[in-house]
Design a protein around this motif. Structure first.
Motif, mmCIF file in Angstrom:
data_model
loop_
_atom_site.group_PDB
_atom_site.id
_atom_site.type_symbol
_atom_site.label_atom_id
_atom_site.label_comp_id
_atom_site.label_asym_id
_atom_site.label_seq_id
_atom_site.Cartn_x
_atom_site.Cartn_y
_atom_site.Cartn_z
ATOM 1 N N SER A 175 5.023 3.736 -2.541
ATOM 2 C CA SER A 175 5.237 4.796 -3.149
ATOM 3 C C SER A 175 5.764 5.899 -2.014
ATOM 4 O O SER A 175 6.646 6.987 -2.577
ATOM 5 N N ARG A 176 5.483 5.899 -0.941
ATOM 6 C CA ARG A 176 5.859 6.517 0.293
ATOM 7 C C ARG A 176 7.364 6.235 0.598
ATOM 8 O O ARG A 176 8.258 7.132 0.743
ATOM 9 N N GLY A 177 7.538 4.995 0.738
ATOM 10 C CA GLY A 177 8.913 4.502 1.209
ATOM 11 C C GLY A 177 8.701 2.883 1.057
ATOM 12 O O GLY A 177 8.228 2.180 0.874
ATOM 13 N N LYS A 178 10.326 2.497 1.477
ATOM 14 C CA LYS A 178 10.415 0.970 1.027
ATOM 15 C C LYS A 178 11.118 0.414 2.162
ATOM 16 O O LYS A 178 11.919 -0.603 1.978
ATOM 17 N N GLN A 191 0.797 -1.287 0.055
ATOM 18 C CA GLN A 191 0.023 -0.066 0.013
ATOM 19 C C GLN A 191 0.946 1.311 0.047
ATOM 20 O O GLN A 191 0.435 2.295 -0.593
ATOM 21 N N LEU A 192 1.980 1.276 0.975
ATOM 22 C CA LEU A 192 2.704 2.482 1.045
ATOM 23 C C LEU A 192 3.765 2.677 0.275
ATOM 24 O O LEU A 192 4.919 3.483 0.428
ATOM 25 N N ILE A 224 15.130 4.393 12.585
ATOM 26 C CA ILE A 224 13.959 4.970 11.617
ATOM 27 C C ILE A 224 14.531 6.059 10.734
ATOM 28 O O ILE A 224 15.728 6.679 10.942
ATOM 29 N N LYS A 225 14.234 5.806 9.426
ATOM 30 C CA LYS A 225 14.644 6.881 8.187
ATOM 31 C C LYS A 225 13.487 7.472 7.817
ATOM 32 O O LYS A 225 12.222 7.271 7.844
ATOM 33 N N PRO A 226 13.871 8.422 6.993
ATOM 34 C CA PRO A 226 12.710 9.301 6.117
ATOM 35 C C PRO A 226 11.668 8.432 5.383
ATOM 36 O O PRO A 226 10.610 8.671 5.233
ATOM 37 N N ASP A 227 12.315 7.172 4.892
ATOM 38 C CA ASP A 227 11.267 6.266 3.971
ATOM 39 C C ASP A 227 10.790 5.150 4.827
ATOM 40 O O ASP A 227 10.529 4.161 4.214
ATOM 41 N N THR A 228 10.982 5.220 6.204
ATOM 42 C CA THR A 228 10.462 4.094 6.873
ATOM 43 C C THR A 228 8.775 4.079 6.860
ATOM 44 O O THR A 228 8.146 5.073 7.009
ATOM 45 N N ILE A 229 8.281 2.830 6.458
ATOM 46 C CA ILE A 229 6.712 2.925 6.435
ATOM 47 C C ILE A 229 6.229 1.902 7.458
ATOM 48 O O ILE A 229 5.003 2.067 7.724
ATOM 49 N N LEU A 230 6.890 1.146 7.914
ATOM 50 C CA LEU A 230 6.212 0.147 8.944
ATOM 51 C C LEU A 230 7.190 -0.437 9.711
ATOM 52 O O LEU A 230 8.349 -0.476 9.509
#
Lengths: 378, 402
Positions: A86-89, A83-84, A135-141
């Protein structure tokens, strides 16, 4: 018989089996059917959902019925990642996870996601600080097991939830399969949470994924609009109703038997500690029902076998990975020596085990260990 | 120290002259109803204010419930302290600390002294409390125009109350103070919102729903029951009258020219609603019409349909756009129920086109072949009435399963 393998699965409450049977007989209609039988089945489903939500202290629309823990963890982890993406991987998890989360993450790594595995200490615990550092800027979960199915160690879930409250873009999933009814969990900072019925005297094949209102994920299955399209497929109504009943009964048990359970496993722990060559792997701060011990240089399968001859049933590591004859991934990656990680057995009780069973177990366990040590000469 | 009270400000109640006491009583009763799940909470009225004593109940959860009670303009968590200078200053300091946890920010103090026996005047007291806070907190300053926190001190007969947060209430009038109306509830998005807005003005509602089995199914009926259930959250128990409408609808479909079917059907619905309203002591009919939204809601249509009754028809949505209505539906939690895809009586037999400017005389002429009175009284005679309350109306045959 002494059944001390309740983390693998529990014996269902007889009342729960009765419920399953009556629902299957009487309310067999498809809840999506338009006719009155369908409507009745749908009402029963709604009522089960409401009651489950009330028991867990969440909203009705946050309850999604699944087939159990493995599906819940897969849906939470892969569903959120897809789902996310595109926001981060980037995903954060711990080395303590159950194989259903771990393998799902490995699959995601192959798809191009990056996963940070936070290493647990010798008590089988990670710290909030460790999570924060990843935690990084592209952490999603962030996906975290609450109570380790192998060690019984408890992760700082509520504290992590509070930390992640400051990161509204990170989804927080908790694998609460071993913890539910045994270790209280406040859902207020949790976004996704997996539970499974057969761990609290319900039946196999039913579980719940709690999904906070406003969270979105991509379904694993394609199909109809059941469970708001998050989990298509004709609802397992009898399973769902019996899950609700089992959850209620298990919470009832928890309200007056939790202390006794903790005392019982603490006594077992104290007795086993006295045996020369036995190491207690579970930390002092552990779930009340799980005790993990190692008898280095003795194969755990042999201990399990020997106890089974006396009708005592326990496990080597997690049932879901017990068929692999290798050191426990969870223990090994948390810094336990290869010897300890390869010789661990898990004793897991339920609210229904008795003091007599515990005593009998201790006596037999001592015998078995001393006999085995003579054989292998350690 | 912790917030032990909620101070409630009435919406328009202060305007209501002699009726005031009964309005207040009703509001108190409604608040008690809404807070039933908090057994320790006590309510108490004095001199134009209501207080809720929390007795240990969670202030956030109680606030969530209060937000849906009509007749409350706003409410504030409050500290109650004795009538002496030091206690008031300390409580003020605690409240500012609580509202500005970082210890930085601006504030303003307003003291109101209704108890003239208190020795210090309100202006003087402003300076006393403000000075005390300034001395105790280094990073806090006064800003009387745009303060971060507005600390209010009310010095009353029995005690002083200190508040600094204002939570907006639902407004309106207490449900049960404005009489009863009959809500025409189709199951769509609009009518539940109309019901909600009617409740806001203090009426109690009963609902009427037209059911045409087998053309409309059980699920459509369930949907309406579920909608009523949501509305009970804002009002009291709701009586739902389910009108068997199949015979009338099929008769209309057979007799009336296609493009007048809708007009005639609506006239029948209104006649039946009127009859149920009069029977049950309702003084008006409420529906979800919005001017010009569909063919039946043009001015000409309303003129032709409204002609059958002298009862006032209240149309709370009359000036709203569809999107505004949808926003409301989301807010009051009826949207998800309303969009369930079951046909209701308004959508079955729908002709290809309906007159947007129906002629009243023609409608009357087409109808003249019917025995209208008999049709209406037969429908009204066969009504099924369900009482829907906030309590779980669980199917009791399920009980043993759980």
């Amino acid at each position: 018989m002494v059944y001390f393998d309740n983390s693998a699965t529990t014996r269902p409450f007889p009342e729960v089996i009765d419920t399953f049977s009556s629902v299957t007989r009487t309310y067999f209609a498809n809840p999506s059917s338009l006719h009155p039988l369908g409507k009745e089945a749908e009402q029963l489903l709604t009522q089960a959902r409401n009651k489950t939500a009330a028991l867990l202290g969440v909203k009705e629309k946050e309850i999604y019925f699944t087939s159990g823990g493995t599906e819940g963890n897969n849906l939470a982890v892969k569903g959120t990642a897809r789902q996310l993406q595109s926001r981060g991987k980037h995903i954060i998890t711990t080395t303590m996870e159950h194989s259903s989360t771990y393998e799902a993450l490995l699959e995601l790594e192959n798809e191009g996601f990056s996963v940070s595995y936070v290493k647990a200490n010798e008590h089988g615990q990670v710290s909030v600080e460790q999570i924060k550092n990843e935690i990084k800027p592209d952490t999603i979960l962030v996906s975290m097991i609450h109570v380790s199915n192998e060690l019984g160690s408890i992760q700082p879930v509520e504290e992590t939830g509070e930390l992640l409250d400051n990161y509204p873009k990170i989804v927080f999933h908790v694998d609460h399969v071993q913890g539910v009814t045994k270790v209280p969990l406040n859902f207020s900072n949790v976004d996704l949470c997996t539970i499974s019925a057969h761990k609290f005297h319900g039946l196999k094949g039913t579980g719940v994924l709690f999904m906070r209102e406003g969270i979105q994920l991509t379904a694993l299955f394609s199909g109809g609009q059941q469970e708001s399209g998050i989990r298509p497929g004709t609802e397992n109504l009898a399973g769902i109703v019996s899950l609700t009943k089992a959850l209620r009964m298990a919470f009832d048990d928890a309200s007056n038997k939790l202390e006794a359970l903790k005392e019982r496993t603490t006594r077992i722990e104290a007795e086993l500690k006295k045996i020369d060559g036995v190491n207690i792997n579970s930390p002092a701060k552990r779930a009340p029902h799980i005790l993990n011990v190692s008898i280095p240089y003795i194969k755990p399968e042999v201990i399990v076998q020997a106890l089974a001859e006396k009708e005592i049933y326990i496990s080597t590591k997690s049932a879901c990975s017990s068929k692999q004859f290798s050191p426990s991934r969870v223990l090994y990656s948390s810094g336990f020596s290869k010897e300890k990680a390869s010789s661990a057995v898990r004793i897991s009780l339920s609210f229904h085990n008795t003091d007599e069973e515990a005593e009998f177990f201790v006596t037999v366990f001592k015998e078995v260990v001393s006999n085995m040590k003579k054989v292998v000469n350690v | 120290m912790n917030y032990e009270y909620l101070l409630i400000r009435y919406a328009e109640l202060s305007l209501k002259g002699k009726k005031r006491a009964s309005f207040e009583r009703k509001l108190e009763q409604n608040i008690r109803g809404a807070l039933k799940s908090f057994p320790n909470v006590k309510t108490n009225r004095s001199f134009g204010r209501m207080f809720i004593k929390l007795n240990g109940e969670d202030v956030t959860k109680v606030s969530d419930q209060l937000k849906d009670v009509f007749g409350i303009y706003s409410f504030s968590p409050a500290l109650k302290v004795e009538l002496d200078e030091t206690s008031i200053c300390e409580a003020g300091l605690w409240a500012i600390n609580d509202a500005l946890p970082s210890g930085e920010g601006t504030f303003k103090v307003s003291v109101r002294r209704t108890n003239k026996n208190f020795p210090i005047g309100s202006q003087e007291m402003n300076r006393v409390v403000g000075g005390y806070i300034l001395k105790s907190m280094e990073q806090v300053t006064v800003n009387v125009h745009e303060p971060d926190v507005h600390l209010k001190v009310e010095i009353r007969e029995e005690a002083a109350y200190i508040t600094c947060k204002v939570i907006k209430g639902a407004g309106g009038l207490p449900v049960g103070t404005s009489g009863k109306v009959m809500l025409m509830l189709s199951g769509g998005i609009d009518s539940p919102v109309a019901g909600y807005l009617a409740l806001k003005r203090g009426v109690t509602i009963e609902a009427v729903h037209f059911h045409s089995p087998p053309f409309t199914n059980e699920r459509a009926k369930q949907k309406v029951e579920d909608l009523c259930k949501v509305l009970t959250k804002y009002g009291a128990t709701i009586k739902l009258h389910i009108v068997p409408f199949t015979d009338i609808q099929t008769a209309i479909h057979k007799q009336i020219p296609d493009n007048f079917e809708m007009t005639v059907m609506r006239r029948f619905m209104l006649r039946i609603s009127e009859s149920i309203a009069l029977k049950n002591g309702a003084k008006a009919i409420v529906n979800g019409e919005s001017l010009g939204q569909v063919a039946s809601q043009t001015l000409e249509s309303m003129y032709a349909i409204n002609e059958v009754t002298n009862l006032p028809i209240l149309r709370p949505l009359i000036t709203m756009d569809k999107l505004e209505v949808i926003d409301y539906a989301h807010k009051i939690d009826t949207y998800d129920i309303s969009i369930r895809p079951y046909e209701d009586c308004c959508t079955i037999f729908l002709p290809a086109e309906s007159k947007t400017k129906p002629n009243l005389d023609k409608a009357k002429r087409y109808e003249s072949y019917f025995n209208i009175e008999e049709m209406v009284s037969q429908a009204v005679g066969n009504i099924e009435t369900i009482t829907i309350s906030q309590e779980e109306n669980n199917n009791s045959s399920f009980d043993s399963l759980f």
